[in-house]
Write a protein that holds these residues in place. Sequence first.
Motif, PDB file in Angstrom:
ATOM      1  N   LEU A 147       0.690  -5.962   1.668  1.00 24.15           N
ATOM      2  CA  LEU A 147      -0.687  -5.756   1.223  1.00 24.15           C
ATOM      3  C   LEU A 147      -1.527  -5.186   2.349  1.00 24.15           C
ATOM      4  O   LEU A 147      -2.278  -4.219   2.158  1.00 24.15           O
ATOM      5  N   GLY A 148      -1.407  -5.764   3.548  1.00 25.02           N
ATOM      6  CA  GLY A 148      -2.170  -5.274   4.685  1.00 25.02           C
ATOM      7  C   GLY A 148      -1.784  -3.854   5.063  1.00 25.02           C
ATOM      8  O   GLY A 148      -2.642  -3.026   5.395  1.00 25.02           O
ATOM      9  N   ALA A 149      -0.474  -3.545   4.983  1.00 25.46           N
ATOM     10  CA  ALA A 149      -0.013  -2.191   5.308  1.00 25.46           C
ATOM     11  C   ALA A 149      -0.577  -1.171   4.331  1.00 25.46           C
ATOM     12  O   ALA A 149      -0.949  -0.055   4.714  1.00 25.46           O
ATOM     13  N   ALA A 150      -0.655  -1.546   3.050  1.00 24.29           N
ATOM     14  CA  ALA A 150      -1.207  -0.638   2.043  1.00 24.29           C
ATOM     15  C   ALA A 150      -2.702  -0.422   2.254  1.00 24.29           C
ATOM     16  O   ALA A 150      -3.199   0.706   2.181  1.00 24.29           O
ATOM     17  N   LEU A 151      -3.417  -1.501   2.561  1.00 26.31           N
ATOM     18  CA  LEU A 151      -4.875  -1.414   2.690  1.00 26.31           C
ATOM     19  C   LEU A 151      -5.308  -0.720   3.974  1.00 26.31           C
ATOM     20  O   LEU A 151      -6.260   0.067   3.974  1.00 26.31           O
ATOM     21  N   PHE A 152      -4.606  -1.009   5.077  1.00 25.37           N
ATOM     22  CA  PHE A 152      -5.080  -0.541   6.390  1.00 25.37           C
ATOM     23  C   PHE A 152      -4.315   0.665   6.934  1.00 25.37           C
ATOM     24  O   PHE A 152      -4.794   1.326   7.853  1.00 25.37           O
TER      25      PHE A 152
ATOM     26  N   ALA B  88      -0.944 -11.586   9.567  1.00 26.23           N
ATOM     27  CA  ALA B  88      -2.116 -11.002  10.232  1.00 26.23           C
ATOM     28  C   ALA B  88      -1.734 -10.356  11.551  1.00 26.23           C
ATOM     29  O   ALA B  88      -2.103  -9.210  11.831  1.00 26.23           O
ATOM     30  N   TYR B  89      -0.956 -11.075  12.374  1.00 26.91           N
ATOM     31  CA  TYR B  89      -0.631 -10.464  13.667  1.00 26.91           C
ATOM     32  C   TYR B  89       0.359  -9.317  13.515  1.00 26.91           C
ATOM     33  O   TYR B  89       0.366  -8.389  14.330  1.00 26.91           O
TER      34      TYR B  89
ATOM     35  N   ALA C 128       1.044  -3.791  14.591  1.00 23.10           N
ATOM     36  CA  ALA C 128       1.495  -2.454  14.192  1.00 23.10           C
ATOM     37  C   ALA C 128       0.404  -1.421  14.437  1.00 23.10           C
ATOM     38  O   ALA C 128       0.658  -0.353  15.016  1.00 23.10           O
ATOM     39  N   LEU C 129      -0.808  -1.736  14.007  1.00 22.11           N
ATOM     40  CA  LEU C 129      -1.914  -0.796  14.204  1.00 22.11           C
ATOM     41  C   LEU C 129      -2.192  -0.591  15.690  1.00 22.11           C
ATOM     42  O   LEU C 129      -2.428   0.530  16.148  1.00 22.11           O
TER      43      LEU C 129
ATOM     44  N   GLY D 140       6.056  -3.261   6.280  1.00 27.87           N
ATOM     45  CA  GLY D 140       6.696  -4.140   5.309  1.00 27.87           C
ATOM     46  C   GLY D 140       8.191  -4.243   5.518  1.00 27.87           C
ATOM     47  O   GLY D 140       8.766  -5.332   5.427  1.00 27.87           O
ATOM     48  N   ALA D 141       8.833  -3.116   5.829  1.00 25.41           N
ATOM     49  CA  ALA D 141      10.281  -3.115   6.040  1.00 25.41           C
ATOM     50  C   ALA D 141      10.653  -3.908   7.292  1.00 25.41           C
ATOM     51  O   ALA D 141      11.602  -4.698   7.285  1.00 25.41           O
ATOM     52  N   VAL D 142       9.911  -3.707   8.377  1.00 23.99           N
ATOM     53  CA  VAL D 142      10.184  -4.429   9.619  1.00 23.99           C
ATOM     54  C   VAL D 142       9.967  -5.924   9.425  1.00 23.99           C
ATOM     55  O   VAL D 142      10.790  -6.752   9.836  1.00 23.99           O
TER      56      VAL D 142
END
Length: 283
Positions: free
Chosen positions: A103-108, A159-160, A165-166, A236-238
């Motif tokens: 979800l975070g990867a999709a949003l951010f 969260a972390y 990642a970012l 997500g994969a990692v």
Amino acid sequence: MLTNDVFLIVLLSAALNAGWNSAIKVGGDRITAMAITTLAGSGLSLLALPWVDMPAATSWSLLVLSIVVHTAYHFALPVAYNHGDMGQVYPIARGSAPLLVMLGAALFAGEWPSSGALWGVTCLCAGVLSLALVRSAGHRASQRRAVGYALLTGVLIAAYTVVDALGARQAGSAIGFAVMLTLGDGIATALIVLLWKGPRTFCVDRAMLLRCGAAGSMQMGAYWIAVWALARAPMGAVSALRETSVLLVALISTWLLKERMGAARMVSVALVCAGLLMVRLSS
């Protein structure tokens, strides 16, 4: 893209993650064990500091945020272990994280999962829910607290993971970002425990000191690999691949820690792992 080299090295990260979590769970004051473990990791990070490039200034705000979230995680995890078996806490904490990471990867980051990944997440959810419903020996209230703290730990892991990642992608040097992260969160964790429990809490026997030192080495290796991989492959994969460590922990908690592995928990862990595998194959 999740290349073969990233795939294999993230599996190594999963094994290291299972190892240091097992060391935290084994006996003694687990918050103290976590503080010594992360402080040992900070010592290793300090030694590595002259050999890595510093992260770019644009990533420093994310670095500080990641240190804060990692430090909170360092307290949530041992508290969860104080209330529940490792074979229950660890799969819930690690298994719930990939859902939130996606979800975070999709949003951010605009990393939208494929249909196969979504099916994998559905299977993983079923496994996590069934794990939450599994009762082990002990008081029901304690088990509810164990599940609650495990889910909180999963939120912090997610969260972390997204923040790391970012940050690693902005840092220019993913390893530099990872080294600064593990240097900062280890010092922060130790200082909080020092102020909370006093200096005598670090007066431990030689066996615990050696165990935490080894755990600190594994923890640093797992974090550095994860941050390196997050800079190169979809979050997500990692995240999902790292959570294959639940298989190792299920074995460790049963054989080494002598925790009960009933049929219901075995089915739950199998569901979690099947979901993780589906996510991996769809990437």
